[in-house]
Design an enzyme around this catalytic site. Structure first.
Site, PDB file in Angstrom:
ATOM      1  N   GLN A 113       0.850  -1.208   0.009  1.00 30.29           N
ATOM      2  CA  GLN A 113       0.100   0.160  -0.010  1.00 30.29           C
ATOM      3  C   GLN A 113       0.889   1.293  -0.311  1.00 30.29           C
ATOM      4  OE1 GLN A 113      -3.712  -0.699   2.947  1.00 30.29           O
ATOM      5  NE2 GLN A 113      -1.942  -2.022   3.493  1.00 30.29           N
ATOM      6  N   ASN A 114       2.255   0.891   0.268  1.00 28.35           N
ATOM      7  CA  ASN A 114       3.132   2.232   0.454  1.00 28.35           C
ATOM      8  C   ASN A 114       3.446   2.824  -1.135  1.00 28.35           C
ATOM      9  OD1 ASN A 114       3.004   1.442   3.098  1.00 28.35           O
ATOM     10  ND2 ASN A 114       4.991   0.498   2.848  1.00 28.35           N
ATOM     11  N   HIS A 174      -1.461   1.828  -4.478  1.00 32.51           N
ATOM     12  CA  HIS A 174      -1.977   3.038  -4.205  1.00 32.51           C
ATOM     13  C   HIS A 174      -0.938   4.251  -4.722  1.00 32.51           C
ATOM     14  CE1 HIS A 174      -4.043   2.022  -0.212  1.00 32.51           C
ATOM     15  NE2 HIS A 174      -4.585   1.378  -1.372  1.00 32.51           N
ATOM     16  N   GLY A 207       2.721  -4.084   9.049  1.00 32.23           N
ATOM     17  CA  GLY A 207       2.804  -2.802   9.010  1.00 32.23           C
ATOM     18  C   GLY A 207       1.691  -2.166   8.319  1.00 32.23           C
ATOM     19  N   SER A 240      -2.857  -1.314   9.176  1.00 34.42           N
ATOM     20  CA  SER A 240      -3.640  -1.474  10.291  1.00 34.42           C
ATOM     21  C   SER A 240      -5.019  -1.943   9.614  1.00 34.42           C
ATOM     22  CB  SER A 240      -4.181   0.031  10.623  1.00 34.42           C
ATOM     23  OG  SER A 240      -4.560   0.993   9.787  1.00 34.42           O
TER      24      SER A 240
HETATM   25  N1  APR Z   1       6.919  -2.063  12.306  1.00 36.92           N
HETATM   26  C1  APR Z   1       5.590  -2.640  12.055  1.00 36.92           C
HETATM   27  N2  APR Z   1       4.574  -2.015  12.060  1.00 36.92           N
HETATM   28  C2  APR Z   1       4.381  -0.734  12.597  1.00 36.92           C
HETATM   29  C3  APR Z   1       5.431  -0.036  12.990  1.00 36.92           C
HETATM   30  C4  APR Z   1       6.779  -0.802  12.931  1.00 36.92           C
HETATM   31  N3  APR Z   1       7.819  -0.205  13.182  1.00 36.92           N
HETATM   32  N4  APR Z   1       5.249   1.256  13.412  1.00 36.92           N
HETATM   33  C5  APR Z   1       3.832   1.012  13.306  1.00 36.92           C
HETATM   34  N5  APR Z   1       3.249  -0.024  12.647  1.00 36.92           N
HETATM   35  C6  APR Z   1       2.019  -0.426  12.322  1.00 36.92           C
HETATM   36  C7  APR Z   1       0.804   0.250  13.292  1.00 36.92           C
HETATM   37  O1  APR Z   1       0.547  -0.322  14.487  1.00 36.92           O
HETATM   38  C8  APR Z   1      -0.382   0.213  12.140  1.00 36.92           C
HETATM   39  O2  APR Z   1      -1.050  -0.986  12.403  1.00 36.92           O
HETATM   40  O3  APR Z   1       1.588  -0.161  11.247  1.00 36.92           O
HETATM   41  C9  APR Z   1       0.404   0.097  10.796  1.00 36.92           C
HETATM   42  C10 APR Z   1       0.128   1.472  10.072  1.00 36.92           C
HETATM   43  O4  APR Z   1      -1.204   1.540   9.930  1.00 36.92           O
HETATM   44  P1  APR Z   1      -1.752   2.794   9.081  1.00 36.92           P
HETATM   45  O5  APR Z   1      -1.064   4.174   9.485  1.00 36.92           O
HETATM   46  O6  APR Z   1      -3.281   2.821   8.710  1.00 36.92           O
HETATM   47  O7  APR Z   1      -1.100   2.985   7.544  1.00 36.92           O
HETATM   48  P2  APR Z   1      -1.655   1.544   6.469  1.00 36.92           P
HETATM   49  O8  APR Z   1      -2.536   0.430   6.892  1.00 36.92           O
HETATM   50  O9  APR Z   1      -0.239   1.581   5.496  1.00 36.92           O
HETATM   51  O10 APR Z   1      -2.632   2.559   5.812  1.00 36.92           O
HETATM   52  C11 APR Z   1      -3.351   2.154   4.614  1.00 36.92           C
HETATM   53  O11 APR Z   1      -4.439   4.250   4.414  1.00 36.92           O
HETATM   54  O12 APR Z   1      -4.237   6.452   4.053  1.00 36.92           O
HETATM   55  C12 APR Z   1      -4.366   5.448   3.313  1.00 36.92           C
HETATM   56  O13 APR Z   1      -3.259   5.171   1.190  1.00 36.92           O
HETATM   57  C13 APR Z   1      -2.716   5.375   2.598  1.00 36.92           C
HETATM   58  O14 APR Z   1      -1.830   3.309   2.121  1.00 36.92           O
HETATM   59  C14 APR Z   1      -2.278   4.041   2.958  1.00 36.92           C
HETATM   60  C15 APR Z   1      -3.431   3.181   3.507  1.00 36.92           C
END
Ligand code: APR
Length: 230
Positions: free
Chosen positions: A86-87, A104, A171, A173
C-alpha cells in the site's frame, strides 16, 4: 519453491523515518485526508496537494530501506516472494525485492490528469510544479491513488493472494479497502502471519499467527518460522 505473498503498509517504512497514517504521530493527524488525498482536495487546492507529495518525495530520497525491507528481499533466496504494498515509497525495490505491486501508486512517478495510463518517472529532486503539463497537454499530477479513486492493481493483487502458500501482513492497520479485503482471498488452510507491534483486528474466522514486534525484528522472526516450515 513455496509462494510467499506479502501485504505491506506504512508500518514497514516507519523505521526508515516515514510517518505512518493512523498512529498518534501519523500523517492524518497533521494533514486532512480530504485536503491532500482526494480528487476534490486536488481540484480545490492543487498547490497544497503538490506541496504535500513533493515534501514526501524529498524525504524519500533521504530515506533508506530498513531491516524489515531487507529481510523480505533476503527471503527470495528460499521462496518465490511477491510483495503487494500500500506504500508509495520504493523502499522494497531499493532493498532488493524483485516483485513489488503498488496498490496506491508511487511517489517517484507522476501522471497525466487527462490519461491515467500516461505515467512519467520523476528524476531525483524533481518536484511536480503547478503549471507542469504531461505530454498530452493535460496537468501533471502525483501518481497516487486517492480516496474515492479506483485501485487499478487490485484484481492482480487478489490473484496473487490466491496463489499464496504462506501469507504475511506487515505494518498495516487493515483500515483501508479494497487493500484490507485481500486477506479474504487467502486459500483455506494457508498459514497467515501478521507483524505489527500493536494489535490489528482481523476477521475472527481466520487463524492468524501474530508476531507482535516492529518490522525490523518481526520480519526476521517470520523468516525463521517459515524456514522451519519447509
Ligand atoms: N513495524 C511494523 N508495524 C508498525 C511499525 C513498525 N515499526 N510502526 C507502526 N506500525 C503499524 C501500526 O501499528 C499500524 O497497524 O503499522 C500500521 C500502520 O497503519 P496505518 O497508519 O493505517 O497505515 P496503512 O495501513 O498502511 O494505511 C493504509 O491508508 O491513508 C491510506 O493510502 C494510505 O496506503 C495508506 C492506507
Amino acid at each position: 519453491m513455496a509462494k510467499v505473498v506479502v501485504l505491506s503498509g506504512a508500518g514497514i517504512s516507519a523505521e526508515s523515518g516515514f510517518s505512518t497514517f493512523r498512529d498518534s504521530d501519523g500523517l492524518w493527524n497533521k494533514f486532512k485526508v480530504e485536503d491532500v488525498a482526494t480528487p476534490e482536495g486536488y481540484a480545490r487546492n492543487p498547490q497544497l496537494v503538490l506541496d504535500f507529495y513533493n515534501g514526501l518525495r524529498r524525504d524519500l530520497y533521504k530515506a533508506e530501506p530498513n531491516k524489515g525491507h531487507l529481510e523480505l528481499a533476503e527471503l527470495e533466496r528460499d521462496f518465490d516472494v511477491s510483495i503487494i504494498t500500500q506504500n508509495v515509497d520504493d523502499l522494497h525495490e531499493r532493498a532488493g525485492s524483485s516483485d513489488v505491486l503498488h496498490l496506491h501508486g508511487e511517489l517517484k512517478k507522476a501522471r497525466a490528469c487527462g490519461d491515467p495510463e500516461m505515467i512519467i518517472d520523476l528524476t531525483e529532486g524533481e518536484d511536480i510544479g503547478i503549471n507542469d503539463k504531461a505530454p498530452d497537454g493535460s496537468a501533471l499530477r502525483p501518481h497516487i491513488v486517492w480516496f474515492g479513486e479506483a485501485v487499478p492493481n487490485i484484481s492482480l493483487a487478489q490473484d496473487l493472494v490466491k496463489q499464496a502458500d504462506i501469507f504475511l501482513i506487515v505494518g498495516t492497520s487493515l483500515n483501508v479497502y479494497p487493500a484490507a479485503g485481500l486477506i479474504s482471498y487467502v486459500r483455506r488452510g494457508t498459514p497467515i502471519f501478521l507483524v505489527d507491534p500493536k494489535p490489528v483486528s482481523v476477521p475472527h474466522y481466520l487463524d492468524v499467527r501474530i508476531i507482535a514486534k516492529k518490522a525490523s525484528e518481526g520480519v526476521a522472526c517470520f523468516a525463521d518460522m517459515i524456514r522451519h516450515l519447509k
